[in-house]
Design an enzyme around this catalytic site. Structure first.
Site, PDB file in Angstrom:
ATOM      1  N   CYS A  23      13.073  -5.462  29.347  1.00 17.60           N
ATOM      2  CA  CYS A  23      13.847  -4.770  28.326  1.00 17.60           C
ATOM      3  C   CYS A  23      12.976  -3.733  27.628  1.00 17.60           C
ATOM      4  CB  CYS A  23      14.399  -5.759  27.299  1.00 17.60           C
ATOM      5  SG  CYS A  23      13.132  -6.444  26.216  1.00 17.60           S
ATOM      6  N   CYS A  26       9.843  -4.830  25.879  1.00 18.06           N
ATOM      7  CA  CYS A  26       8.651  -5.043  26.704  1.00 18.06           C
ATOM      8  C   CYS A  26       7.802  -3.774  26.777  1.00 18.06           C
ATOM      9  CB  CYS A  26       9.053  -5.463  28.112  1.00 18.06           C
ATOM     10  SG  CYS A  26      10.032  -6.965  28.199  1.00 18.06           S
ATOM     11  N   ASP A 436       7.580  38.436  31.036  1.00 19.41           N
ATOM     12  CA  ASP A 436       6.540  39.347  31.496  1.00 19.41           C
ATOM     13  C   ASP A 436       7.177  40.296  32.507  1.00 19.41           C
ATOM     14  OD1 ASP A 436       3.930  40.381  32.024  1.00 19.41           O
ATOM     15  OD2 ASP A 436       3.903  39.178  33.856  1.00 19.41           O
TER      16      ASP A 436
END
Length: 748
Positions: A23, A26, A436
């Protein structure tokens, strides 16, 4: 990686496979354990693929021990470069979970059905005195086999003073078994609803949860399909030429500088430069570009691309982890494990969610015990157990990482390399995009666009004189002239008395004639009259072309214009971006005339010309301070400061230089159209994450009160623990399934 190498791994980014994570709670425990190891700089734990990426100066053994001390297990992901090995591991996990689900279901479902139709003996009946103790023992065996990993995880978590999903499931199923044992032991002392055993609830809950986890594992495996496809591009062997003999060797044995042969239909093993032969190569999986690319001597070839027709030889320039393919795979993995800002919300909630659920469960039990109808103890037990089961935060933990994994993989297949999770979230919010000019809006490769012959000369002779005098020069303008002459198969003449005048041009002798090639300043310097051609020169310059004048023996002979044409899709990309409400600014170090001419062709109205690299970064900062969310698109070299300063930096790559550290997103081929595609994918991903989070939050916030019995006083409805288990399991499957929609979603 060998054990010795593991022990001596320093300053490396390691990827660990984490075992036992069930889960979101954890995740925090594993991150905390790894962060606590001395020398660790950065940790990122991904619940979606059960992995952890650790950066720092630390021994692998210490990391594994820290994870084990936290109640989990870990292993270095060293063999997972093999897609087949990874699929085998995922299949094993899927089958294991499926077996556990089947065992629990085969035992629990018949027990539930027979109990529903009152076929089973009563607990306090004579036949029930031997039947129910037998069922209790059988249920305990099921808990051990199908739920043992939950109970061991809960115990380890408890030792660390933490609580996670394992805690909720272990408490829910374990208390159901324990309560049922108490009921059958004291059946004669209980009346009403109380003498009911919930052995079937324990088994069926485990069946649903394991089945949901199995489906989740299978669905989650699809999220790594892009990685597996990329890994699968690299062949196992390569054909090298050693001592004049062709031989097949393992890919890892190829050395730098070796010559390799590629035959039709074969994959290219490593990066290199073609030295003999020619062919067309399919680079679609690396660049997202469907059209094959023609390769001749001097062309670069990249590992993983597919040779189509011709046979050729190439020299290895990058091998192993230095190849473009290896860098792409590593970047995709890193991005899939990274967390966008939106994930922090889920992480914060997950840390307090399980303790809060435990508290709600206790309060639910006490309220039902004090205020519930008879038998209040049974009602208290059922409701508190249901709260524990339905509240498992699996879906919450999966909501963000599963969507990120799918989106990053989808982007890689599109030829867009997302290097940071934050870029995936931020790209769709851009309000201003700096472009650019050279190599981004334009091709970045000057070509001869106009040849004007004057007097008695023709275009071929003008180009012949220019190519002859430029022979040997490496200047971009010279390269354009030489290339044009080569395409027309114009032979060059010998030159003598060569003289280069800095900032002006070149003078040389050809067939006793003095040839001048340069700018207007050279003509003025040598007293060559060109005023009558001033209008033509200015017209060409206004179109963004660089004009060179050619004179022979003090008389004007011709005009050559060289331009850097805009890419065929630049104008289309700019139009798409403007239609999305994005402000476009072209920034370039080129002069005002050329910059505005190129901008006009691309449909750009805002131009900043004559700017240095640091000026671009300053402009990005200025725009940010004014409230703009800024993106920068450049070549990743001279634009590095601006790429780093921007909220999202897009680097235009060629497919062979993808590790541009200053960029957040790398476009593997030069198309600007990939920028709006990346923005669209970002918007779709953020929407998908929000759907997942909203669904997970809604499920838990709505499910917990119903499980606690809030509907009972009005409607007489109580949620069954088994239904709660099924709902919890399916919520995770729903989140994973929703995330996988990104794999084929249409991007607008």
């Amino acid at each position: 990686m060998s054990v010795d190498k593991q022990e001596n791994s320093r300053n490396e980014l390691l990827k660990l496979s984490i075992l036992g994570m069930n889960c979101a709670g954890c995740v925090g425990a594993v991150e905390g354990a790894l962060s606590g190891v001395e020398g660790v700089i950065d940790v990122s734990v991904n619940f979606a693929d059960h992995s952890a990426r650790v950066n720092g100066d630390v021994e692998t053994a210490l990391l594994i021990k820290a994870v084990q001390d936290a109640g989990f297990d870990a292993a270095v992901m060293e063999g997972l470069d093999d897609p087949e090995a990874q699929e085998v591991l995922e299949l094993q996990r899927y089958l294991t979970l499926l077996k556990k689900a089947v065992v629990a279901a085969v035992f629990g479902i018949p027990l539930m059905v027979l109990g529903h139709f009152s076929v089973l003996p009563d607990i306090d009946a004579l036949s029930g005195q031997w039947f129910w103790p037998f069922i209790a023992v059988m249920t305990l065996a099921v808990l051990y086999y199908s739920g043992g990993h939950f109970f061991s995880g809960a115990v380890k978590s408890l030792k660390l003073g933490q609580a996670n999903m394992d805690t909720l499931i272990a408490l829910g199923t374990g208390s159901a078994w324990l309560y049922s044992c108490v009921v059958i032991a004291y059946a004669n002392d209980l009346t009403g609803l109380a003498p009911h055993a919930y052995f079937e609830a324990s088994a069926v809950i485990l069946a649903f949860i394991n089945f949901g986890a199995a489906l989740e594992t299978k669905a989650r495996g699809k999220t790594s399909s892009a990685i597996r496809e990329l890994i699968g591009l690299q062949p196992r062997t390569a054909r090298v030429i050693r001592d004049g003999i062709e031989q097949d060797i393992a890919i890892e044995d190829v050395g730098l500088g070796e010559t390799l042969r590629v035959r039709p239909g074969e994959k290219i093993a490593v990066d290199g430069i073609l030295v003999a032969g020619h062919s067309t190569i399919d680079e679609a999986m690396l660049t997202g570009e469907p059209m094959p690319v023609e390769k001749t001597e001097g062309s670069s070839v990249v590992a993983g691309s597919m040779n189509q027709k011709g046979s050729f030889l190439f020299k290895a320039t990058r091998i192993g982890q230095d190849t473009a393919l290896a860098q792409i795979i590593n970047s995709v993995r890193t991005a899939q494990s990274s967390k966008p800002a939106i994930a922090k919300l889920a992480d914060k909630i997950s840390r307090v969610f399980v303790p809060l659920v435990l508290l709600i469960s206790v309060v639910t039990f006490l309220l039902w015990l004090a205020l519930g109808p008879d038998p209040s103890l049974a009602y208290a037990f059922v409701t508190s157990m249901t709260v524990l089961v339905i509240a498992c935060p699996c879906a919450l933990g999966l909501a963000t990482p599963i969507s990120v994994m799918v989106a990053v993989g989808r982007a890689a297949q599109m030829g867009i390399l997302i290097r940071h999770g934050d870029a995936l979230q931020s790209s769709g919010k851009l309000s201003c995009l700096m472009l650019d000019k050279t190599g981004t809006v334009t091709e970045g490769k000057p070509v001869v666009s106009n040849v004007i012959a004057l007097g008695d000369h023709d275009e071929t002779s003008i180009l012949r004189f220019a190519a002859s005098i430029e022979s040997g020069s490496e200047h971009p303008l010279a390269t354009a002239i030489l290339s044009a002459a080569e395409q027309q198969q114009i032979k060059r003449d010998k030159t003598s008395a060569f003289e280069a005048i800095t900032g002006h041009g070149i003078i040389a002798k050809i067939d006793k004639q003095t040839v001048y090639l340069g700018n207007q300043a050279l003509m003025d310097l040598k007293g060559i009259k060109f005023a009558q051609y001033k209008q033509q020169i200015e017209a060409l310059s206004a179109q963004g072309q660089t004009v060179m004048l050619l004179a022979i023996d003090n008389n004007m002979a011709g005009i050559i214009a060289v331009s850097d044409p805009i890419k065929k899709d630049s104008a289309s990309a700019v139009k798409q971006l403007i239609n999305q409400g994005v402000r476009i600014i072209m920034v370039t170090g080129d002069n005002e005339v050329t910059a505005h001419a190129i901008a006009k062709q691309a449909g750009i109205t805002e131009v900043r010309a004559g700017v240095l690299p640091e000026d671009k970064a300053a402009l990005a900062k200025q725009l940010q301070e004014s409230g703009e969310i800024v993106g920068m698109v450049g070549d990743g070299i001279n634009d590095a400061p601006a790429l780093a300063q921007a909220d999202v930096g897009f680097a235009i790559g060629s497919g062979t230089d993808v590790a541009i550290e200053s960029a957040d997103v790398v476009i593997l081929q030069g198309s600007l159209l990939k920028v709006p595609e990346a923005m669209a994918l970002s918007k779709a991903t953020v929407t998908n994450i929000k759907q997942n989070l909203l669904g997970a939050f809604f499920f838990n916030t709505l499910g917990i009160p119903i499980a606690a019995g809030v509907l009972y006083p009005v409607f007489g409805i109580l949620l069954s623990p088994m239904i709660a288990g099924a709902a919890m399991a399916m919520s995770s499957v729903t989140v994973v399934t929703n995330a996988n929609r990104l794999r084929w979603a249409k991007l607008k």
